[in-house]
Design an enzyme around this catalytic site. Structure first.
Site, short mmCIF file in Angstrom:
data_model
loop_
_atom_site.label_atom_id
_atom_site.label_comp_id
_atom_site.label_asym_id
_atom_site.label_seq_id
_atom_site.Cartn_x
_atom_site.Cartn_y
_atom_site.Cartn_z
N ASP A 40 0.82 -1.21 0.00
CA ASP A 40 0.00 0.00 0.00
C ASP A 40 0.85 1.26 0.00
OD1 ASP A 40 -2.01 -1.73 0.13
OD2 ASP A 40 -2.79 -1.09 2.09
N ALA A 41 1.95 1.21 0.77
CA ALA A 41 2.78 2.42 0.90
C ALA A 41 3.36 2.85 -0.45
CB ALA A 41 3.90 2.17 1.90
N TYR A 43 2.00 2.14 -3.36
CA TYR A 43 0.86 2.63 -4.12
C TYR A 43 0.57 4.08 -3.72
CZ TYR A 43 -3.95 2.98 -5.77
OH TYR A 43 -5.09 3.38 -6.39
N SER A 89 -13.57 7.89 1.03
CA SER A 89 -12.33 7.44 1.67
C SER A 89 -11.93 8.43 2.75
CB SER A 89 -11.22 7.26 0.65
OG SER A 89 -11.35 8.16 -0.39
N LEU A 90 -10.77 8.22 3.32
CA LEU A 90 -10.31 9.06 4.41
C LEU A 90 -9.00 9.73 4.03
CD1 LEU A 90 -10.80 6.61 7.41
CD2 LEU A 90 -11.99 8.77 7.10
N GLU A 120 -10.82 4.85 16.63
CA GLU A 120 -11.08 3.42 16.42
C GLU A 120 -9.91 2.88 15.62
OE1 GLU A 120 -14.72 3.16 14.00
OE2 GLU A 120 -15.01 5.26 14.54
N LYS A 122 -8.06 1.30 12.59
CA LYS A 122 -8.38 1.24 11.17
C LYS A 122 -8.09 -0.18 10.71
CE LYS A 122 -7.80 3.80 6.89
NZ LYS A 122 -7.60 2.72 5.94
N ASP A 124 -7.67 -3.42 8.56
CA ASP A 124 -7.19 -3.65 7.21
C ASP A 124 -7.99 -4.79 6.59
OD1 ASP A 124 -5.62 -3.05 5.12
OD2 ASP A 124 -3.77 -3.92 5.94
N ARG A 143 -17.71 -1.95 -1.60
CA ARG A 143 -17.62 -0.53 -1.88
C ARG A 143 -17.49 -0.25 -3.38
NH1 ARG A 143 -13.05 3.41 0.55
NH2 ARG A 143 -11.97 3.70 -1.41
N GLU A 179 -16.21 -2.93 8.24
CA GLU A 179 -15.08 -3.59 7.61
C GLU A 179 -15.15 -5.10 7.86
OE1 GLU A 179 -13.25 -1.36 6.06
OE2 GLU A 179 -11.26 -2.23 5.69
N TYR A 241 -18.59 0.50 11.63
CA TYR A 241 -17.97 1.75 12.08
C TYR A 241 -18.75 3.01 11.71
CZ TYR A 241 -15.88 1.39 7.38
OH TYR A 241 -15.68 1.23 6.03
N LYS A 305 -12.62 10.63 14.34
CA LYS A 305 -13.83 11.28 13.83
C LYS A 305 -14.32 12.29 14.86
CE LYS A 305 -15.13 6.99 11.59
NZ LYS A 305 -15.78 5.71 11.85
N LYS A 329 -1.96 7.08 9.97
CA LYS A 329 -1.42 5.82 9.46
C LYS A 329 -0.11 5.47 10.17
CE LYS A 329 -2.90 3.95 5.94
NZ LYS A 329 -3.24 4.32 4.60
N CYS A 423 31.58 -23.61 0.56
CA CYS A 423 31.25 -22.74 1.69
C CYS A 423 31.90 -21.36 1.48
CB CYS A 423 31.75 -23.36 2.99
SG CYS A 423 31.73 -22.22 4.39
N CYS A 426 35.02 -21.08 4.03
CA CYS A 426 36.22 -21.93 4.01
C CYS A 426 36.38 -22.72 2.71
CB CYS A 426 36.20 -22.89 5.21
SG CYS A 426 34.89 -24.12 5.11
N CYS A 441 27.75 -26.41 5.68
CA CYS A 441 29.17 -26.62 5.49
C CYS A 441 29.58 -27.71 6.47
CB CYS A 441 29.91 -25.31 5.78
SG CYS A 441 31.68 -25.56 6.04
N CYS A 446 35.40 -24.76 10.31
CA CYS A 446 35.14 -23.58 9.45
C CYS A 446 35.16 -22.31 10.30
CB CYS A 446 33.79 -23.76 8.77
SG CYS A 446 33.17 -22.30 7.96
S1 IVH Z 1 -14.66 5.45 8.57
C1 IVH Z 1 -15.89 8.54 5.27
N1 IVH Z 1 -13.66 3.78 10.30
O1 IVH Z 1 -10.71 2.70 5.74
C2 IVH Z 1 -15.08 7.67 6.10
N2 IVH Z 1 -13.12 3.47 8.01
O2 IVH Z 1 -9.48 4.79 4.01
C3 IVH Z 1 -15.69 6.36 6.32
N3 IVH Z 1 -11.70 1.54 7.58
O3 IVH Z 1 -13.05 2.66 3.17
C4 IVH Z 1 -14.74 5.39 6.85
N4 IVH Z 1 -11.54 0.85 9.65
O4 IVH Z 1 -12.84 0.56 4.54
C5 IVH Z 1 -13.73 4.13 9.01
N5 IVH Z 1 -12.89 2.34 11.94
C6 IVH Z 1 -12.95 2.70 10.65
C7 IVH Z 1 -12.31 1.96 9.65
C8 IVH Z 1 -12.41 2.40 8.33
C9 IVH Z 1 -11.21 0.61 8.40
C10 IVH Z 1 -11.48 1.59 6.11
C11 IVH Z 1 -12.76 1.71 5.33
C12 IVH Z 1 -12.59 2.90 4.44
C13 IVH Z 1 -11.12 3.11 4.47
C14 IVH Z 1 -10.81 4.58 4.27
#
Ligand code: IVH
Length: 694
Positions: A40-41, A43, A89-90, A120, A122, A124, A143, A179, A241, A305, A329, A423, A426, A441, A446
């Site tokens: 992911d990083a 990306y 997304s966030l 909360e 996050k 994966d 989604r 999730e 969530y 949030k 993150k 080896c 040696c 070895c 050795c």
């Molecule tokens: S809130 C508008 N809470 O992270 C924001 N998202 O990068 C709604 N995710 O698509 C998301 N844990 O799949 C929220 N406790 C959490 C989460 C969470 C995982 C994922 C979720 C979202 C992605 C956003």
């Protein structure tokens, strides 16, 4: 990332086209095929670069740019579901400063500094939207691209933590989001199961089933199975969530909303917290930094949030990201880098382990320039070549690993690798035992093996000689001052001072450490000898049987096999070791120099301050290893327990203790820290005097 500020418009156009096509390629792998090839990083880096270019040259933005959409359009296997309210997304924060900036922007719009924030984990996994009508689950969708997802209702019905009917008074129609994830343990078990099936398939000449790379891909792949009975067999779970949309009344606070959803029967993450302000949030994030490894599911950050949902509309959105939420993150635990070449390490038992020499890269907050590659078979299976761009992974204290190559970045100049025939230390031709993955070895003399052996001998849990680490072991061997472990006890101050960088004080300290090591208990000494297959636990069993060090020389294979816990392979390895003249000589010289511990015989039922007590050890101790602590318990007449129960007399805790500590607190079991534990033993007070439960 390329320096965007220095780009001409022409360069920016070429680069943005390239980035768009690479990102689209990886989007497809990630969203449609559940088989991402890059972390992911990496990306995120590509996306950030594209965003930066588009911010500087807005005229280059195309409607189909990946920055203009989230995710990928759904595959056609499932029916398409149009989301009534898009799934967004966030924004991400990677530092405290970014978090403060997010908070400041929110505060400006709220018009106040102080507002409550929820945190909360996050998770994966993959985002899912569930629709309920009249208290019944009627539709579940992925989604997708945020606007349109896939209808996976039938598959979701098989997941235990998704309620099919709700309890209590609930709104007539609403959508809840959350999730779906797979636990780490469930993932390991599932992959092990696929591995077993593959052995069978191999016998039948069938193609092997692919393994999943990580719990998230496994969860995504499992939810998107054509056959719901396959999904049913997968260890999936869900945390909700957010309330998506709702035809009816809803609480005005996010924290209360989740409590409300919990009461209806949804699984809400118990680690969710409500905070008075940003300071508390910082504290919680720091806590997560070292606690997250304890969870049985992967998280990649913490979601913040604003608790007051009436503010959400006021704050609004930037693009597809709400201003009322953000994700902090964690440093990525996977990165890509170039594998320069593969080298081979010779271990103390002669085993040859290939390792990767990498272009240095920061992973999980530390710079990594080397990573283990396990063995030749593993390199073949993963098709890792010198010159490849590889994914490097590091989690917590674990040694960095090469996960695999990024095939799409191959240029054709990469070189396949095979184990050298001699080896590297040696030159002796390497050999390999039948049915074993590792090469080794066979030359006991050795130099690489001897140096590693000295290093191991002096290490913690073995003879624990302070000041004798890797570099000193190398220097002693190279200068001919210690060619084997027994020679350490012949060292003199004058000899040590001939080594570069060692002065009077250092030499005196080292000699003091060497002298002190003569007092180590027999299990430590036996472990320190570095006999193949003899770890600390086996050394402990052996010590009980032998009673003293010299008895090792008379141990025969039959007698060894009689010891409970020692099997034929281990017994043969010990017998083989003791037969070699050079090893017999080492044992005799050690004894002569005063390394001659006597083990007090069978420790079970022995008298001592811990007689009749069952003790459990958990967490990382400061002054001793777990094995040593357990040995101390046994040596003092106690029994070592593996888990906390009503029968546990007390729990010894070190740093980062987890579920055992929680269990002890729940049962009211007495908890001692390391210092108190030592004092208890040293005072020799006995069970009655300590008031402990026997
Ligand atoms: S809130 C508008 N809470 O992270 C924001 N998202 O990068 C709604 N995710 O698509 C998301 N844990 O799949 C929220 N406790 C959490 C989460 C969470 C995982 C994922 C979720 C979202 C992605 C956003």
């Amino acid at each position: 990332m390329a320096d965007v500020s220095a780009m001409t418009q022409y360069e920016a156009r070429l680069r943005s086209e390239e980035l768009r096509s690479v990102i689209s390629f990886h989007n497809r792998l990630y969203y449609e095929l559940d088989r991402p090839e890059i972390p992911d990083a990496v990306y995120d880096e590509l996306m950030n670069e594209l965003r930066a270019i588009e911010a500087r040259f807005p005229e280059l933005i195309t409607p189909d740019s990946p920055t203009q959409r989230t995710g990928a359009a759904p595959l056609t296997t499932f029916d398409v579901v149009e989301h009534r309210v898009p799934l967004l997304s966030l924004s991400n924060c990677f530092s405290e400063a970014e978090l403060q900036a997010w908070h400041r922007r929110a505060a400006e719009r709220v018009g106040a500094e102080g507002f409550q924030i929820t945190t909360e984990p996050k998770i994966d996994g993959l985002a899912i939207a569930l629709v309920y009508e009249g208290g019944r689950f009627v539709q579940g969708a992925t989604r997708g691209d945020g606007f349109r997802g896939e209808n996976v209702t039938e598959n979701l019905r098989t997941i235990g933590t998704i309620p099919k009917t709700l309890t209590g008074r609930v709104p007539e129609r609403f959508e809840v989001r959350g999730e779906i994830y797979m636990s780490r343990s469930g993932f390991e078990e599932m992959n092990a199961g696929i591995g077993e099936q593959n052995l069978e398939r191999e016998r039948q000449g069938k193609k092997p089933l692919p393994l999943y790379a990580n719990p998230r891909n496994a969860a995504a792949g499992s939810v998107r199975q054509k056959d719901p009975t396959v999904t049913a067999g997968r260890p999936l779970a869900m945390f909700v969530y957010q309330l998506g949309w709702c035809d009816g009344e809803r609480p005005a606070s996010h924290f209360e909303t989740l409590a409300w959803l919990g009461a209806m029967g949804f699984a809400v993450n118990p680690e969710m917290r409500l905070h008075a302000g940003l300071d508390e949030v910082h504290e919680r994030i720091a806590w997560w930094g070292h606690q997250r490894e304890r969870l049985d599911y992967d998280i990649d950050g913490v979601v913040l949030k604003l608790d007051d949902t009436r503010q959400w509309d006021r704050l609004g959105y930037v693009g597809r990201e709400p201003r009322w939420a953000t994700a902090f993150k964690f440093p990525p635990q996977q990165r890509t880098t170039k594998l320069r070449r593969i080298e081979v390490n010779v271990g103390r038992t002669g085993v040859l382990t290939p390792f990767a020499v990498l272009e240095p890269v920061v992973v999980g907050g530390a710079t990594v320039s080397m990573a283990t590659l396990h063995n030749e078979g593993d390199i073949r299976r993963k098709d890792i070549r010198e010159g490849d761009t590889v994914i490097v992974q590091r989690a917590g204290e674990v040694i960095p690993q090469v996960v695999g190559p990024v095939l799409s970045l191959r240029t054709g100049a990469e070189r396949e690798w095979s184990m050298p025939t001699g080896c590297p230390a040696c030159g002796t031709p390497v050999s390999r035992e039948e049915n074993e993955a590792a090469y080794y070895c066979p030359n006991g003399g050795c130099p690489a093996q001897q140096i590693r052996m000295i290093e191991h001998f002096a290490s913690r849990g073995a003879m624990d000689i302070e000041g004798l680490g890797e570099r000193m072991a190398y220097a002693l061997f190279e200068q001919g001052l210690a060619r084997d472990v027994a020679a350490i006890y012949d060292l003199t101050a004058a000899q040590l001072m001939t080594l570069s960088g060692i002065k009077e004080k250092g030499s005196a300290n080292l000699l003091r450490g060497i002298e002190a090591s003569k007092q180590r208990p027999l299990p430590n000494v036996l472990f320190a000898l570095g006999i193949r297959h003899v770890g600390f636990e086996t050394a402990r069993l052996l010590a009980e049987h032998l009673g003293r060090l010299e008895a090792l020389l008379d141990a025969d294979v039959e007698a060894l096999q009689q010891i409970e816990g020692i099997g034929p392979v281990v017994a043969a390895s010990i017998a083989d070791w003791t037969q070699r003249p050079e090893n017999r000589d080492i044992v005799r010289r050690l004894v002569k120099r005063g390394v001659n511990p006597v083990h007090a015989g069978a420790t079970v039922g022995r008298e001592g301050p811990l007689q009749g007590l069952t003790v459990v050890v958990t967490g990382r101790l400061e002054t001793m290893s777990r094995g040593e602590a357990e040995d101390l318990i046994r040596a003092n007449g106690g029994k070592v327990g593996s888990s906390v129960s009503k029968a546990t007399s007390f729990l010894v805790v070190g740093a980062d203790a987890g579920s055992k500590l929680a269990k002890a607190q729940q049962l009211g079991t007495r908890v001692l820290d390391e210092e108190a534990f030592r004092q208890l033993i040293e005072s020799g007070g006995g069970a009655a005097a300590t008031g402990l439960r026997a």
